[in-house]
Design an enzyme around this catalytic site. Structure first.
Site, PDB file in Angstrom:
ATOM      1  N   GLU A 125     -26.851   9.127 -22.953  1.00  0.00           N
ATOM      2  CA  GLU A 125     -27.577   9.018 -24.233  1.00  0.00           C
ATOM      3  C   GLU A 125     -28.009   8.246 -24.827  1.00  0.00           C
ATOM      4  O   GLU A 125     -27.811   6.773 -24.093  1.00  0.00           O
ATOM      5  CB  GLU A 125     -26.405   9.615 -25.734  1.00  0.00           C
ATOM      6  CG  GLU A 125     -27.495   9.702 -26.605  1.00  0.00           C
ATOM      7  CD  GLU A 125     -26.826   9.721 -27.929  1.00  0.00           C
ATOM      8  OE1 GLU A 125     -25.507   9.861 -28.280  1.00  0.00           O
ATOM      9  OE2 GLU A 125     -27.377   9.625 -28.694  1.00  0.00           O
ATOM     10  N   GLY A 184     -20.170   2.297 -29.223  1.00  0.00           N
ATOM     11  CA  GLY A 184     -17.880   2.498 -29.076  1.00  0.00           C
ATOM     12  C   GLY A 184     -17.987   3.199 -27.886  1.00  0.00           C
ATOM     13  O   GLY A 184     -16.762   3.403 -27.743  1.00  0.00           O
ATOM     14  N   ALA A 185     -18.814   4.739 -28.562  1.00  0.00           N
ATOM     15  CA  ALA A 185     -18.259   5.517 -27.970  1.00  0.00           C
ATOM     16  C   ALA A 185     -19.189   6.419 -27.522  1.00  0.00           C
ATOM     17  O   ALA A 185     -20.190   7.029 -28.506  1.00  0.00           O
ATOM     18  CB  ALA A 185     -16.801   6.133 -28.140  1.00  0.00           C
ATOM     19  N   MET A 186     -18.769   7.719 -26.389  1.00  0.00           N
ATOM     20  CA  MET A 186     -19.829   9.507 -26.398  1.00  0.00           C
ATOM     21  C   MET A 186     -19.483  10.174 -26.277  1.00  0.00           C
ATOM     22  O   MET A 186     -18.305  10.902 -25.654  1.00  0.00           O
ATOM     23  CB  MET A 186     -20.909   8.316 -25.082  1.00  0.00           C
ATOM     24  CG  MET A 186     -21.927   9.121 -24.603  1.00  0.00           C
ATOM     25  SD  MET A 186     -23.193   9.756 -26.125  1.00  0.00           S
ATOM     26  CE  MET A 186     -23.500  11.031 -25.931  1.00  0.00           C
ATOM     27  N   ASN A 223     -19.745  13.116 -24.873  1.00  0.00           N
ATOM     28  CA  ASN A 223     -20.273  14.100 -24.125  1.00  0.00           C
ATOM     29  C   ASN A 223     -19.338  15.082 -23.912  1.00  0.00           C
ATOM     30  O   ASN A 223     -18.192  14.928 -24.515  1.00  0.00           O
ATOM     31  CB  ASN A 223     -19.582  13.422 -22.591  1.00  0.00           C
ATOM     32  CG  ASN A 223     -20.288  11.819 -22.195  1.00  0.00           C
ATOM     33  OD1 ASN A 223     -21.583  11.397 -22.559  1.00  0.00           O
ATOM     34  ND2 ASN A 223     -19.005  11.448 -22.185  1.00  0.00           N
ATOM     35  N   HIS A 254     -14.899   9.877 -35.006  1.00  0.00           N
ATOM     36  CA  HIS A 254     -16.608  10.427 -34.831  1.00  0.00           C
ATOM     37  C   HIS A 254     -17.109  11.377 -33.788  1.00  0.00           C
ATOM     38  O   HIS A 254     -17.581  12.180 -33.560  1.00  0.00           O
ATOM     39  CB  HIS A 254     -17.258   9.138 -35.018  1.00  0.00           C
ATOM     40  CG  HIS A 254     -18.336   9.105 -34.664  1.00  0.00           C
ATOM     41  ND1 HIS A 254     -18.937   8.997 -35.816  1.00  0.00           N
ATOM     42  CD2 HIS A 254     -19.286   9.260 -33.857  1.00  0.00           C
ATOM     43  CE1 HIS A 254     -21.140   8.981 -35.589  1.00  0.00           C
ATOM     44  NE2 HIS A 254     -20.801   8.721 -34.388  1.00  0.00           N
ATOM     45  N   GLU A 255     -16.454  10.804 -32.426  1.00  0.00           N
ATOM     46  CA  GLU A 255     -16.838  11.648 -31.183  1.00  0.00           C
ATOM     47  C   GLU A 255     -16.026  12.657 -30.875  1.00  0.00           C
ATOM     48  O   GLU A 255     -16.843  13.875 -30.316  1.00  0.00           O
ATOM     49  CB  GLU A 255     -16.368  10.863 -30.511  1.00  0.00           C
ATOM     50  CG  GLU A 255     -16.253   9.107 -29.616  1.00  0.00           C
ATOM     51  CD  GLU A 255     -18.091   8.922 -30.203  1.00  0.00           C
ATOM     52  OE1 GLU A 255     -18.999   9.472 -30.015  1.00  0.00           O
ATOM     53  OE2 GLU A 255     -18.516   7.854 -31.267  1.00  0.00           O
ATOM     54  N   HIS A 278     -18.320  14.938 -33.833  1.00  0.00           N
ATOM     55  CA  HIS A 278     -19.758  15.909 -33.036  1.00  0.00           C
ATOM     56  C   HIS A 278     -19.885  16.949 -31.958  1.00  0.00           C
ATOM     57  O   HIS A 278     -20.912  17.799 -31.682  1.00  0.00           O
ATOM     58  CB  HIS A 278     -20.164  14.153 -30.993  1.00  0.00           C
ATOM     59  CG  HIS A 278     -21.035  13.384 -32.830  1.00  0.00           C
ATOM     60  ND1 HIS A 278     -21.902  13.736 -32.350  1.00  0.00           N
ATOM     61  CD2 HIS A 278     -21.432  11.699 -32.386  1.00  0.00           C
ATOM     62  CE1 HIS A 278     -22.686  12.391 -33.835  1.00  0.00           C
ATOM     63  NE2 HIS A 278     -22.047  11.418 -32.764  1.00  0.00           N
ATOM     64  N   GLU A 297     -26.480  11.903 -36.349  1.00  0.00           N
ATOM     65  CA  GLU A 297     -25.479  10.502 -36.319  1.00  0.00           C
ATOM     66  C   GLU A 297     -24.910  10.733 -38.317  1.00  0.00           C
ATOM     67  O   GLU A 297     -24.316  10.251 -38.233  1.00  0.00           O
ATOM     68  CB  GLU A 297     -25.743   9.235 -35.978  1.00  0.00           C
ATOM     69  CG  GLU A 297     -26.246  10.050 -34.519  1.00  0.00           C
ATOM     70  CD  GLU A 297     -24.901   9.864 -33.625  1.00  0.00           C
ATOM     71  OE1 GLU A 297     -23.474   9.074 -34.415  1.00  0.00           O
ATOM     72  OE2 GLU A 297     -24.842  10.151 -31.984  1.00  0.00           O
TER      73      GLU A 297
HETATM   74  N1  ARG Z   1     -23.858   9.308 -29.622  1.00  0.00           N
HETATM   75  C1  ARG Z   1     -22.858   7.516 -29.960  1.00  0.00           C
HETATM   76  C2  ARG Z   1     -22.711   8.337 -30.726  1.00  0.00           C
HETATM   77  O1  ARG Z   1     -21.219   8.462 -30.814  1.00  0.00           O
HETATM   78  C3  ARG Z   1     -23.515   6.457 -29.449  1.00  0.00           C
HETATM   79  C4  ARG Z   1     -24.414   6.222 -28.508  1.00  0.00           C
HETATM   80  C5  ARG Z   1     -25.101   5.790 -28.813  1.00  0.00           C
HETATM   81  N2  ARG Z   1     -26.416   5.499 -27.224  1.00  0.00           N
HETATM   82  C6  ARG Z   1     -27.548   4.508 -27.401  1.00  0.00           C
HETATM   83  N3  ARG Z   1     -28.147   5.025 -26.880  1.00  0.00           N
HETATM   84  N4  ARG Z   1     -27.614   3.767 -28.287  1.00  0.00           N
HETATM   85  O2  ARG Z   1     -22.618   7.544 -32.116  1.00  0.00           O
HETATM   86 ZN    ZN Z   2     -21.707   9.456 -33.359  1.00  0.00          ZN
END
Ligand code: ARG
Ligand code: ZN
Length: 883
Positions: free
Chosen positions: A128, A268-270, A272, A304-305, A308, A327
């Site tokens: 992302e 912070g985190a992702m 997936n 949070h993750e 998602h 978000e």
């Molecule tokens: N989706 C991620 C979150 O939990 C953050 C990803 C950030 N990506 C970026 N290209 N800045 O918020």
């Molecule tokens: Zn997020």
């Protein structure tokens, strides 16, 4: 501004067109190696937009080498396709294609940390927003959802663990010390949610029983040796899973949920699908190495993750302009989760504190943008406090307008209607429109207009009707060009002179106890309350019902009355902040006029009653005792006076510290006597109060305080106490300052995460040698600018240190400009983060403006500047007349 040869291209929301081809499925095979990885992608594409007949097919691709491309097993002839910087175009594509694309990647050379990269011997991905195109040629856009299957081949010795999204369906050994694993994700998803991890990792496991009695396997992977530090994340994950079932009816959908912690990560985190990847600083905690804030952050980010999975993954975005759809909503959900896990009142205060410190200034500055921007050069630049935190406030306003019950129904409808789809923010709002409980059309301004709305209130009394009148004016905020009024909920209440809540009569308000939620939507509006005496004190924007700035005709004694009696814990705190701010600005004025600022007796009384009040929760007490930040002070000024703000705030802390030295010392000592370390909400509150008190004691500059602080550092059995003492000592010229730094370093050398704290403690210092210190730390062996956490700890902290970064010598600007240019060459995401420092450009005095301008022009005339930095710096430069 010097003109660059080519200005990066801008993308517009209004140009959105559906994807011409859908991807039925993709099968990816990776032959992994840090120096040379081969990715083979087999994908079937089908034309879905008739009007696109005859148009070329474009697949994104960036910084990757094309080894071969075949359709239905036949190599594409030269001339039927072309490769450019941004991707691959196939001319005259048929209606259906079965492509096989082989690409070559170099993970160890991938310093941007986007796509497939190497960190600490681990191979991992971050896709992302637009990282997948750095792995293979693909329609890299969130509305192309497909089914992913992955085969990973790697050395068994170096990479015993091979992970991707979904379920493991096959694994086996291969000759030459290699092995492979095949993962299949049954859920359709956009490629930004694709993930792969390979490494020699430590692991902790657990299980979770869902509401429908399915058993989910939970795994957290980390560096070998850090397993013990993952326990809090695991507990947090289970709490989040339970909470989402109870509050939103959302159950997890795969049989396996995995988290991997890595040390080099851009954010912070992702989230997936089924395989979250985290910055290790958002997973690894234990009492010795992590503060209470770190523990809270782990809980929040893990939740949070996880959240998602429904708000982001199952329901995803049509295009990146919709970013706040996932978000803003997911932050709203994690805020609610935190509020339910701890004290709701304090959680709300902390969220608003963060918003005012970070989002309000952003919204008043050159990069101000609506939560749904109309255009971007780099979408990476829009992962902002506005999209995230103002976005969350917008969701919260829908809740306040509708009430909890109807909001819940709307959310249920949302999950029902849009599961499996890629949608827009309008679709989200429609879920609430349909239930017909409120008119949300006018509400849409929140998505398209930037700037914090400013509201001016007048109190009046109609003697004939015996009505208390609130007259509300929406002033167009200085940073927004549009002038349309917003629709927002304003929660108000009334307190009588003896401090009791009053029951009013008013039509058209939603009543919650003795709180009245008005729907404000016009430029000027008048609300009349019956049964409210003239002498009542109105309490406004309870619970921070709308993210606005309010000016109201309060006397200081009204603020004190609210602080003392209001039933709403947010408004009580807010009144304290308003009072402190007024006093601070009186002091700023005194300083400017060459007068010695005098202590304010009313304040001392208020402070005294907060200190001595016995029925206040400690964490809440700490909030009430905390002064507004210099960032908030700056936000309230047209031209920022960095020096006066700082002096006034330090002076106020000092005089409070001196005046209340004895009682604070007594309280501090009582708290410090409690040596047993517990991690729960209450104990965290006690520690927060303890360090707040120590802060005031230190501000008194008495030698006793320094001794106390030093003792706390020396005897601390946890990082919260150790770090707060370390930080406080960095603000006073005393021998202990250096001594604790050295001892901290020696204790923690080798622990990268803890050393980030060591950098932070130094660059947040208000002493005048800070800039030199920061500069010399750039060459410290423990500082590695390839690790984003290091850069953020040292330089990210420095740009928030207003009096130091904005020092009138201009050397702070030069230092940061140098670093932006250096870091931009290998990681534009991190370099553009530092441009934040220049966001106050339009609000600084002419002297500073000239110096900032010079540095920004130096940056923008760099020939190889990234579009990321270009976009932000050019916005800053254009935001103010040149000096
Ligand atoms: N989706 C991620 C979150 O939990 C953050 C990803 C950030 N990506 C970026 N290209 N800045 O918020
Ligand atoms: Zn997020």
């Amino acid at each position: 501004m010097p003109v660059k040869n080519s200005t990066p291209k801008e993308t517009y929301l209004k140009d959105y067109k559906p994807a011409p081809y859908t991807v039925d499925s993709i099968f990816l095979t990776f032959d992994l190696d840090p120096e040379n990885t081969t990715a083979t992608s087999q994908l079937s594409l089908r034309r879905s937009q008739k009007e696109q007949d005859g148009h070329p097919l474009f697949l994104n691709g960036e910084d990757i080498e094309l080894f071969s491309i075949k359709n239905n097993g036949t190599v594409l002839p030269k001339g039927t396709y072309k490769i450019e910087k941004e991707g691959l175009t196939i001319f005259e594509p048929p209606e259906v294609l079965n492509l096989e694309i082989k690409t070559g990647l170099k993970p160890s050379k991938n310093t941007r940390l986007s796509g497939l990269y190497e960190t600490g011997g681990i191979l991992c991905t971050q896709n992302e927003a637009e990282g997948f195109r750095r792995i293979t040629f693909f329609p890299d856009r969130p509305d192309v959802m497909t089914k992913f299957t992955t085969k990973i081949i790697a050395s068994k010795d170096k990479y015993p663990i091979l992970l991707s999204n979904g379920n493991l369906i096959e694994e086996s050994d291969l000759p030459n010390g290699k092995h492979y694993a095949v993962w299949e994700d049954p859920f359709l998803k956009p490629c930004y949610l694709y993930a792969l991890v390979a490494g020699n990792l430590g692991l902790i496991k657990s299980t979770f029983k869902t509401q429908s009695n399915r058993t989910i396997e939970l795994r957290i992977y980390c560096d070998k040796g850090s397993e013990d530090k993952c326990q809090h994340a695991m507990n947090s994950l289970k709490k989040a899973m339970r909470w989402d079932e109870e509050k939103f009816g959302r159950e997890y959908d795969l049989d396996l949920f995995m988290i991997v912690a890595v040390s080099a990560f851009n954010f912070g985190a992702m989230e997936n699908k089924g395989l979250n990847i985290f910055n290790s600083n958002a997973i690894l905690v234990d009492p010795e190495t992590a503060t209470d804030d770190n523990f809270m952050r782990v809980e929040k980010v893990v939740a949070h993750e996880y959240f998602h999975n429904w708000t982001g993954n199952r329901i995803t975005l049509r295009d990146w302009f919709q970013l706040t759809l996932k978000e803003g909503l997911t932050v709203y959900r994690d805020q609610e989760f935190t509020a339910d896990m701890h004290y709701r009142g304090i959680a709300r205060i902390e969220d608003v504190f963060y918003l005012r410190k970070n989002q309000f200034p952003e919204d008043a500055g050159p990069t101000s943008h609506p939560i749904k921007p109309a255009s971007y050069i780099q979408i990476d630049n829009f992962y902002t406090t506005t999209i995230y935190y103002k976005g969350a406030e917008v969701v919260r306003m829908i809740e306040s307008l509708l009430g909890k019950e109807d909001f819940k129904k709307g959310m249920e409808k949302y999950f029902l209607d849009y599961d499996g789809k890629a949608i827009t923010t309008e679709d989200f709002v429609k879920s609430f429109d349909k239930i017909g409980a409120a008119d949300l059309k006018a509400f849409s301004k929140w998505y398209t207009q930037a700037g914090t709305p400013e509201i001016s209130l007048r109190f009046d009394y109609d003697d004939n009707e015996e009505e208390f009148i609130l007259e509300i004016d929406q002033i167009a905020s200085s940073s927004s060009k549009e002038k349309e009024p917003f629709l927002f909920p304003l929660a108000v209440g009334f307190i009588d002179i003896s401090g009791k809540p009053l029951r009013a009569k008013i039509a058209n308000a939603r009543e919650v106890g003795t709180t009245y939620i008005l729907t404000v939507s016009k430029k000027r509006e008048r609300f009349a309350f019956k049964n409210i005496p003239k002498t009542a004190v109105p309490s406004l924007n309870r619970g921070f019902s709308a993210p606005i700035k309010i000016t109201a005709p309060y006397e200081k004694e009204d603020l004190l009355h609210i602080m003392e009696y209001d039933e709403d814990s947010f408004t009580r705190w807010d009144a304290s902040q308003e009072l402190y701010k007024r006093i601070l600005f009186e002091m700023v004025k005194d300083l400017k006029d060459g007068r010695k600022p005098l202590p304010d007796l009313e304040l001392y009384e208020a402070f005294n009653s907060i200190l001595t009040e016995e029925n206040l929760e400690s964490g809440y007490k700490a909030c009430l005792l905390t002064l507004p930040t210099e960032s908030e002070m700056a936000d309230a000024q047209e031209i920022i006076d960095f020096e006066a703000n700082h002096i006034a705030r330090e002076l106020l802390k000092e005089s409070l510290g001196l005046w209340f030295f004895e009682p604070m010392l007594k309280m501090y000592k009582a708290l410090a006597r409690k040596k047993e370390y517990v991690i729960d909400t209450e104990s965290m509150g006690l520690r927060k109060l303890k360090s707040t008190l120590l802060g005031y004691l230190m501000a008194s500059r008495k030698p006793d305080a320094i001794r106390l602080c030093y003792e706390q550092f020396r005897t601390a059995n946890n990082m919260t106490d150790q770090f707060s003492a370390l930080t406080l000592l960095q603000n006073s010229f005393c021998p202990e300052r250096k001594e604790v730094l050295d001892s901290f370093y020696n204790q923690w050398k080798g622990n990268g995460l803890v050393l980030c704290k060591w950098f932070m403690a130094q660059s947040q210092s208000t002493l005048k040698d800070t800039q030199g210190l920061v500069e010399s730390l750039l060459n410290h062996p423990a500082y590695d600018d390839k690790i984003p956490n290091n850069v953020r700890a040292l330089l990210g902290t420095f740009i928030q240190n207003l009096p130091q970064f904005h020092h009138k010598s201009g050397s702070g600007y030069r230092l940061i400009a140098d670093q932006i240019l250096k870091i931009d060459k290998f990681n534009p995401h991190v370099s553009s983060g530092l441009v934040q420092g220049f966001k106050l450009y339009s609000k600084v005095d002419p002297l500073r403006k000239a110096m900032m301008q010079k540095e920004m022009e130096r940056i923008i005339s760099d020939d190889n500047l990234s579009p990321n930095v270009y976009e932000l710096v050019s916005k800053c430069l254009n935001s103010a007349p040149k000096s």
